[in-house]
Design a protein around this motif. Sequence first.
Motif, PDB file in Angstrom:
ATOM      1  N   VAL A 171      -1.566  -0.373  -2.000  1.00  0.00           N
ATOM      2  CA  VAL A 171      -1.455  -1.483  -1.055  1.00  0.00           C
ATOM      3  C   VAL A 171      -0.625  -1.095   0.173  1.00  0.00           C
ATOM      4  O   VAL A 171      -0.991  -1.411   1.314  1.00  0.00           O
ATOM      5  CB  VAL A 171      -0.866  -2.735  -1.742  1.00  0.00           C
ATOM      6  N   SER A 172       0.462  -0.386  -0.018  1.00  0.00           N
ATOM      7  CA  SER A 172       1.309   0.006   1.122  1.00  0.00           C
ATOM      8  C   SER A 172       0.567   0.954   2.054  1.00  0.00           C
ATOM      9  O   SER A 172       0.644   0.804   3.287  1.00  0.00           O
ATOM     10  CB  SER A 172       2.600   0.660   0.627  1.00  0.00           C
ATOM     11  N   MET A 173      -0.138   1.929   1.492  1.00  0.00           N
ATOM     12  CA  MET A 173      -0.914   2.840   2.327  1.00  0.00           C
ATOM     13  C   MET A 173      -1.975   2.093   3.118  1.00  0.00           C
ATOM     14  O   MET A 173      -2.197   2.365   4.300  1.00  0.00           O
ATOM     15  CB  MET A 173      -1.578   3.916   1.468  1.00  0.00           C
ATOM     16  N   LEU A 174      -2.626   1.149   2.467  1.00  0.00           N
ATOM     17  CA  LEU A 174      -3.662   0.378   3.149  1.00  0.00           C
ATOM     18  C   LEU A 174      -3.070  -0.453   4.277  1.00  0.00           C
ATOM     19  O   LEU A 174      -3.587  -0.447   5.404  1.00  0.00           O
ATOM     20  CB  LEU A 174      -4.375  -0.523   2.148  1.00  0.00           C
ATOM     21  N   ARG A 175      -1.981  -1.166   3.998  1.00  0.00           N
ATOM     22  CA  ARG A 175      -1.389  -2.037   5.013  1.00  0.00           C
ATOM     23  C   ARG A 175      -0.872  -1.244   6.208  1.00  0.00           C
ATOM     24  O   ARG A 175      -0.941  -1.701   7.345  1.00  0.00           O
ATOM     25  CB  ARG A 175      -0.260  -2.865   4.395  1.00  0.00           C
ATOM     26  N   PRO A 180      -8.820  -1.301  10.891  1.00  0.00           N
ATOM     27  CA  PRO A 180      -8.679  -2.614  11.545  1.00  0.00           C
ATOM     28  C   PRO A 180      -8.292  -3.675  10.515  1.00  0.00           C
ATOM     29  O   PRO A 180      -8.652  -3.553   9.339  1.00  0.00           O
ATOM     30  CB  PRO A 180     -10.075  -2.890  12.112  1.00  0.00           C
ATOM     31  N   TRP A 181      -7.570  -4.701  10.984  1.00  0.00           N
ATOM     32  CA  TRP A 181      -7.106  -5.719  10.052  1.00  0.00           C
ATOM     33  C   TRP A 181      -8.264  -6.395   9.321  1.00  0.00           C
ATOM     34  O   TRP A 181      -8.157  -6.755   8.144  1.00  0.00           O
ATOM     35  CB  TRP A 181      -6.251  -6.765  10.761  1.00  0.00           C
ATOM     36  N   SER A 182      -9.405  -6.536   9.984  1.00  0.00           N
ATOM     37  CA  SER A 182     -10.553  -7.178   9.338  1.00  0.00           C
ATOM     38  C   SER A 182     -11.005  -6.383   8.115  1.00  0.00           C
ATOM     39  O   SER A 182     -11.391  -6.966   7.086  1.00  0.00           O
ATOM     40  CB  SER A 182     -11.714  -7.320  10.324  1.00  0.00           C
ATOM     41  N   ILE A 183     -10.954  -5.058   8.196  1.00  0.00           N
ATOM     42  CA  ILE A 183     -11.340  -4.212   7.070  1.00  0.00           C
ATOM     43  C   ILE A 183     -10.272  -4.280   5.979  1.00  0.00           C
ATOM     44  O   ILE A 183     -10.581  -4.374   4.784  1.00  0.00           O
ATOM     45  CB  ILE A 183     -11.547  -2.758   7.513  1.00  0.00           C
ATOM     46  N   LYS A 184      -9.001  -4.243   6.381  1.00  0.00           N
ATOM     47  CA  LYS A 184      -7.923  -4.357   5.402  1.00  0.00           C
ATOM     48  C   LYS A 184      -8.024  -5.676   4.636  1.00  0.00           C
ATOM     49  O   LYS A 184      -7.879  -5.708   3.406  1.00  0.00           O
ATOM     50  CB  LYS A 184      -6.560  -4.271   6.104  1.00  0.00           C
ATOM     51  N   ARG A 185      -8.287  -6.751   5.359  1.00  0.00           N
ATOM     52  CA  ARG A 185      -8.397  -8.061   4.734  1.00  0.00           C
ATOM     53  C   ARG A 185      -9.556  -8.101   3.750  1.00  0.00           C
ATOM     54  O   ARG A 185      -9.441  -8.665   2.664  1.00  0.00           O
ATOM     55  CB  ARG A 185      -8.581  -9.118   5.816  1.00  0.00           C
ATOM     56  N   ARG A 186     -10.665  -7.467   4.115  1.00  0.00           N
ATOM     57  CA  ARG A 186     -11.827  -7.421   3.225  1.00  0.00           C
ATOM     58  C   ARG A 186     -11.493  -6.649   1.951  1.00  0.00           C
ATOM     59  O   ARG A 186     -11.804  -7.089   0.840  1.00  0.00           O
ATOM     60  CB  ARG A 186     -12.997  -6.771   3.952  1.00  0.00           C
ATOM     61  N   ILE A 187     -10.840  -5.510   2.067  1.00  0.00           N
ATOM     62  CA  ILE A 187     -10.506  -4.696   0.886  1.00  0.00           C
ATOM     63  C   ILE A 187      -9.541  -5.435  -0.030  1.00  0.00           C
ATOM     64  O   ILE A 187      -9.667  -5.389  -1.260  1.00  0.00           O
ATOM     65  CB  ILE A 187      -9.918  -3.340   1.326  1.00  0.00           C
ATOM     66  N   LEU A 188      -8.573  -6.134   0.562  1.00  0.00           N
ATOM     67  CA  LEU A 188      -7.554  -6.843  -0.216  1.00  0.00           C
ATOM     68  C   LEU A 188      -8.050  -8.166  -0.807  1.00  0.00           C
ATOM     69  O   LEU A 188      -7.386  -8.749  -1.656  1.00  0.00           O
ATOM     70  CB  LEU A 188      -6.330  -7.120   0.665  1.00  0.00           C
TER      71      LEU A 188
END
Length: 264
Positions: A171-175, A180-188
């Motif tokens: 999670v820390s690496m991803l954040r 882009p935040w849209s991709i991070k939000r989708r993965i999370l």
Amino acid sequence: MSLQFSVLASGSTGNAIYVEADGQSFLVDAGLSNKQLGLLMAKIGKSMDDLSGIFVTHEHSDHIKGLGVAARKHKVPIYANAKTWNAMDTLTGEIPADQKFHFETDTVKTFGGLDIQSFGVSHDAAEPMFYVFHHNGRKLALITDTGYVSDRMKGMIRDANAFVFESNHDVSMLRMGHYPWSIKRRILSDVGHVSNEDAALAMSDVIGDQTSRIYLAHLSRDNNMKDLARMSVQQTLESKGFVIGDTVSLFDTDPINPTPLTAV
């Protein structure tokens, strides 16, 4: 013949798992080119020409990239649920009608002494599902590409002898990463992918007395590392009282190298 499997490739660049038992041999997904799949199969002493079928989990390209060519070149039957077939319609090229079979979610298909049970997962695809293989009292459970592991999913996979289990990201690496935040939000999200920690927490609920092997799968190329995933999962499991390396062992998977063909 025993129930055997190899994770041929796992990750965002392509996924395929080989499973055999009772004279039947299958792929779960064909997310690499047909040529690459053939080379990976050869590394474990197998051939695409000998496949009894390919089971599709969902229509994302890292799971079906080589599906159309494999179907046409090797005359292999393809199994997927109706919504996935519809979603794949323009993605695979034409697959002969006599090679297209429906395998709906929450059903069982039997091939000789091998029972294959499908179950739904939570992912941003038409109707994603994964599989549990049963043969001679042995159980192999495959679960990746899910944003969370529900109690119902846990019930389907619990007490498998071997798991191929998603451990997608830290999670820390991803954040902190460049996505882009849209991709991070989708993965999370609940229709994305499970993190190392969440995967381990789910594992702690499904590991049983028969469980001996867990393969960490679908690691993100950008937001995870093998050593980090293994360490995170091991720490979480040990905090729950499991002794890793004693009765239960963790194994890596790789985007380009197959795991050894192993009996469940």
